[in-house]
Scaffold this motif. Structure first.
Motif, mmCIF file in Angstrom:
data_model
loop_
_atom_site.group_PDB
_atom_site.id
_atom_site.type_symbol
_atom_site.label_atom_id
_atom_site.label_comp_id
_atom_site.label_asym_id
_atom_site.label_seq_id
_atom_site.Cartn_x
_atom_site.Cartn_y
_atom_site.Cartn_z
ATOM 1 N N MET A 1 57.502 40.962 55.456
ATOM 2 C CA MET A 1 58.889 41.254 55.181
ATOM 3 C C MET A 1 59.748 40.036 55.528
ATOM 4 S SD MET A 1 61.287 44.236 56.747
ATOM 5 C CE MET A 1 61.909 43.537 58.247
ATOM 6 N N LEU A 3 63.120 38.756 56.623
ATOM 7 C CA LEU A 3 64.330 39.247 57.270
ATOM 8 C C LEU A 3 65.593 38.778 56.549
ATOM 9 C CD1 LEU A 3 65.705 40.568 59.781
ATOM 10 C CD2 LEU A 3 65.558 38.329 60.859
ATOM 11 N N ASN A 28 64.456 49.106 56.992
ATOM 12 C CA ASN A 28 63.219 48.297 57.091
ATOM 13 C C ASN A 28 63.375 47.193 58.130
ATOM 14 O OD1 ASN A 28 61.972 49.793 55.114
ATOM 15 N ND2 ASN A 28 62.484 48.376 53.463
ATOM 16 N N VAL A 29 64.539 46.537 58.117
ATOM 17 C CA VAL A 29 64.775 45.465 59.086
ATOM 18 C C VAL A 29 64.808 46.035 60.497
ATOM 19 C CG1 VAL A 29 66.468 43.771 59.900
ATOM 20 C CG2 VAL A 29 65.977 43.964 57.448
ATOM 21 N N ASP A 31 63.484 48.719 61.647
ATOM 22 C CA ASP A 31 62.167 49.207 62.088
ATOM 23 C C ASP A 31 61.394 48.097 62.798
ATOM 24 O OD1 ASP A 31 62.586 51.742 61.134
ATOM 25 O OD2 ASP A 31 61.441 51.444 59.277
ATOM 26 N N GLN A 32 61.502 46.870 62.286
ATOM 27 C CA GLN A 32 60.782 45.743 62.892
ATOM 28 C C GLN A 32 61.599 45.040 63.970
ATOM 29 O OE1 GLN A 32 59.394 43.356 59.506
ATOM 30 N NE2 GLN A 32 57.344 43.838 60.289
ATOM 31 N N TYR A 33 62.920 44.983 63.759
ATOM 32 C CA TYR A 33 63.813 44.270 64.684
ATOM 33 C C TYR A 33 64.964 45.190 65.091
ATOM 34 C CZ TYR A 33 61.390 40.440 62.315
ATOM 35 O OH TYR A 33 60.435 39.625 61.777
ATOM 36 N N ASN A 36 68.416 43.615 66.097
ATOM 37 C CA ASN A 36 69.004 42.581 65.244
ATOM 38 C C ASN A 36 70.482 42.909 65.026
ATOM 39 O OD1 ASN A 36 69.891 41.420 62.574
ATOM 40 N ND2 ASN A 36 67.942 40.370 62.861
#
Length: 184
Positions: A1, A3, A28-29, A31-33, A36
């Motif tokens: 993905m 960012l 989606n962002v 979920d990983q970060y 952020n």
């Protein structure tokens, strides 16, 4: 993905008034970060945009206007007028829709309704020289030359740098002369 790509795309979707598409990218962002800050700020903007009634109305107006423009380009003037009547019955009058209605009436040869829509438009926005010029053209076609002269003059007052305004104003006395000569 990627960012950056997701954040950029989400921003574009927000600007276009597409919060659902932006929301998916931001999820989606996050979920990983999850921390952020840019994604969190965009998520907040999405929530604010979704709750904003005037924003939703602006998006609907934009969609309606795009559809009407497409109908005009395709020559579906009667369909455009029907759709515009439905839109106008359900929400505030939108000047660009009035312009499309006037132009559709002109294409259909209904000069009286064209003039009526232009006068309605001018009541809403009295600073558009092109609207006054178009009103002058329709009044001239209806044989209402003094009204045409007044409309052309007002168009020139608003924007004196457009040659066709001066040309039509200069032709108005000739049209009046021929009208008297041939219709007596």
């Amino acid at each position: 993905m990627n960012l950056e790509r997701n954040l950029t795309q989400a921003k574009k979707h927000l600007k276009r008034g597409e919060p659902n598409l932006a929301r998916d990218l931001i999820r989606n962002v996050l979920d990983q970060y999850p921390k952020n800050t840019r994604a969190l700020a965009l998520q907040k903007a999405i929530v604010n945009l979704s709750d904003c009634q005037p924003c939703q109305q602006t998006r609907r107006d934009s969609i309606d206007l795009e559809a009407l423009n497409e109908m005009f380009i395709q020559g579906a003037y009667k369909l455009l007028l029907d759709k515009a009547a439905t839109i106008s019955a359900n929400q505030a009058v939108i000047p660009d829709i009035l312009r499309l209605e006037a132009a559709s009436h002109a294409k259909l040869g209904d000069t009286e309704r064209e003039a009526s829509k232009l006068m309605e438009l001018i009541k809403l926005e009295s600073n558009n020289s092109e609207d006054y010029f178009n009103l002058g053209v329709s009044k001239s076609e209806l044989g209402l030359l003094s009204d045409a002269v007044a409309a052309y003059s007002h168009a020139i007052t608003l924007n004196s740098s457009v040659p066709k305004y001066h040309r039509n104003l200069g032709l108005s006395p000739l049209l009046h002369y021929f009208q008297i000569l041939f219709f007596l």
